[in-house]
Every structure is written in C-alpha cells, then in structure tokens.
Design a protein around this motif. Structure first.
Motif, PDB file in Angstrom:
ATOM      1  N   GLN A 286       0.812  -1.274   0.099  1.00 55.48           N
ATOM      2  CA  GLN A 286      -0.062  -0.034  -0.307  1.00 55.48           C
ATOM      3  C   GLN A 286       0.940   0.644   0.179  1.00 55.48           C
ATOM      4  O   GLN A 286       0.386   2.364  -0.805  1.00 55.48           O
ATOM      5  CB  GLN A 286      -0.530   0.107   0.793  1.00 55.48           C
ATOM      6  N   LYS A 287       2.218   1.421   0.508  1.00 51.83           N
ATOM      7  CA  LYS A 287       2.708   1.756   0.776  1.00 51.83           C
ATOM      8  C   LYS A 287       3.493   2.543  -0.462  1.00 51.83           C
ATOM      9  O   LYS A 287       3.910   3.635  -0.892  1.00 51.83           O
ATOM     10  CB  LYS A 287       3.512   2.282   2.282  1.00 51.83           C
ATOM     11  N   ALA A 288       3.934   1.962  -1.190  1.00 52.65           N
ATOM     12  CA  ALA A 288       4.387   1.325  -2.217  1.00 52.65           C
ATOM     13  C   ALA A 288       3.742   2.154  -3.451  1.00 52.65           C
ATOM     14  O   ALA A 288       3.943   2.482  -4.463  1.00 52.65           O
ATOM     15  CB  ALA A 288       5.308   0.134  -2.906  1.00 52.65           C
ATOM     16  N   THR A 289       2.643   1.386  -3.674  1.00 59.63           N
ATOM     17  CA  THR A 289       1.407   1.911  -4.002  1.00 59.63           C
ATOM     18  C   THR A 289       1.346   4.056  -4.374  1.00 59.63           C
ATOM     19  O   THR A 289       1.004   4.134  -5.095  1.00 59.63           O
ATOM     20  CB  THR A 289       0.265   1.128  -4.122  1.00 59.63           C
ATOM     21  N   GLU A 290       1.387   4.284  -3.055  1.00 60.04           N
ATOM     22  CA  GLU A 290       1.304   5.546  -2.470  1.00 60.04           C
ATOM     23  C   GLU A 290       2.250   6.448  -3.259  1.00 60.04           C
ATOM     24  O   GLU A 290       2.108   7.494  -3.636  1.00 60.04           O
ATOM     25  CB  GLU A 290       0.921   6.158  -1.199  1.00 60.04           C
ATOM     26  N   LEU A 291       3.323   5.725  -2.539  1.00 60.46           N
ATOM     27  CA  LEU A 291       4.597   6.537  -3.590  1.00 60.46           C
ATOM     28  C   LEU A 291       4.823   6.638  -4.835  1.00 60.46           C
ATOM     29  O   LEU A 291       5.064   7.492  -5.429  1.00 60.46           O
ATOM     30  CB  LEU A 291       6.170   5.529  -2.633  1.00 60.46           C
TER      31      LEU A 291
ATOM     32  N   ASP B 284       2.346  11.492  -9.691  1.00 54.82           N
ATOM     33  CA  ASP B 284       2.246  12.941  -9.856  1.00 54.82           C
ATOM     34  C   ASP B 284       2.923  14.154  -9.585  1.00 54.82           C
ATOM     35  O   ASP B 284       3.496  15.145 -10.117  1.00 54.82           O
ATOM     36  CB  ASP B 284       1.496  13.266  -7.851  1.00 54.82           C
ATOM     37  N   LYS B 285       4.275  14.050  -8.518  1.00 57.65           N
ATOM     38  CA  LYS B 285       5.543  14.693  -9.286  1.00 57.65           C
ATOM     39  C   LYS B 285       6.698  14.805 -10.336  1.00 57.65           C
ATOM     40  O   LYS B 285       6.581  16.081 -10.794  1.00 57.65           O
ATOM     41  CB  LYS B 285       6.231  13.802  -7.992  1.00 57.65           C
ATOM     42  N   LEU B 286       6.197  13.381 -11.005  1.00 57.50           N
ATOM     43  CA  LEU B 286       7.063  13.352 -12.089  1.00 57.50           C
ATOM     44  C   LEU B 286       5.484  14.293 -13.417  1.00 57.50           C
ATOM     45  O   LEU B 286       6.647  14.885 -14.334  1.00 57.50           O
ATOM     46  CB  LEU B 286       7.178  12.212 -13.200  1.00 57.50           C
TER      47      LEU B 286
END
Length: 175
Positions: free
Chosen positions: A64-69, A75-77
């Motif tokens: 889940q954390k990896a998906t959020e990251l 988004d940042k890209l």
C-alpha cells in the motif's frame, strides 16, 4: 445366557478391565504426548501462523505504501514535466526578448554608423569639390597668364591648354 455365550468375544470382567485399562493408558499416553509433543508443535505452528500473518500484514502495508509512493512520484513527475515546460517556455520568451533587444541595438548602431558614414562622405565630397575649385582656379590663372603672354590664335591657345594640362598632371584630374 445363551446369548452371551454365543458371541465370538466373551466380555467378562477381566476383559472389560483390560479394555478399560487399555483405554485409560491410551488416553494417558495421548494426554502425555499432547503435553510433550502436540502442544509444542501447536505452539510452533501457531507462532509460524502468527509470523506469516504479520509478514502478510507487513507486505500488505508495504504494498500500500509502495502504491501511494508510486502515485506520489507519478504526480511529481507530471508536475516536473509541467514545470519543465513552463521553465522552457519562460526561457524561450526571455530569449526572444533578448533577441529583439539585440536586433534593435544592432539596427540602432547600424543607423548611427550609416549616418556617420554619410556625414563623412559628404565632408569628403565637399573637400574634393573645394580641391577641384582650387585646381580650376589655378588652371585658370595659368591659362590666363599664358594667354596674355602669347598671341591669341586658336592653335597657340590649344597648345597652351595642352601644356598646362600636362604640367598639372593626370593625377589631379583622375583623383
């Protein structure tokens, strides 16, 4: 008693006691083995099951954390690409403004140089005109003095004019 005697196995008191003793010893053996073997195995299995559950929960959380990251980085890209496009657009605008300014300055400098060159040409023309006037006056003086000194016939005046022009030289007339 005929019924009891007709059976293949006779259940007498010794046999019932023996069966009860066997059942009690099997139960006692089962109880002892469960305490010595089954419970430790159950504990190991329970610990393993709990460990696997913890690892599964950890993996689930990490996923889940990896998906959020991953979403955050995407988004940042996307924002980075937008910012890069914005920066490039601003740089293009600045470059175009700078280009216009340089061209404007170059045009102004060229106009100043042209004006200066035209003034210089006019001065040189005026100077050459003055020199030509001075030469013409000098030629007229020489001609007048030679005309006065000699008789004025056509042949003599042409000859004097030729001599005067030769004495002044071709360089004066060519310049």
């Amino acid at each position: 008693m005929y019924l009891v005697e007709s059976w293949i196995i006779n259940f007498d008191a010794q046999m019932v006691a023996s069966i009860l003793l066997h059942v009690i010893s099997v139960l006692l053996l089962f109880f002892i083995l469960s305490k010595l073997l089954f419970n430790p195995v159950r504990e190991v299995l329970k610990k393993r099951k709990d460990g696997i559950a913890k690892e599964y929960d950890f993996i689930k959380d990490e996923k889940q954390k990896a998906t959020e990251l991953e979403k955050e980085y995407k988004d940042k890209l996307a924002n980075i690409n937008k910012e890069a496009d914005k920066i490039l657009e601003e740089a293009r605008k600045k470059a175009q403004l700078k280009e216009r300014e340089i061209i404007k300055n170059a045009d102004e400098e060229a106009a100043r140089l042209m004006a200066r060159a035209n003034k210089e040409i006019e001065r040189e023309k005026d100077k050459v005109k003055d020199e030509i006037k001075d030469e013409m006056i000098e030629v007229a003086k020489i001609l007048a003095s030679k005309f006065v000194a000699s008789s004025i016939d056509k042949k003599v005046s042409d000859k004097l004019l030729e001599e005067t022009l030769d004495s002044i030289g071709e360089e004066t007339w060519l310049n």
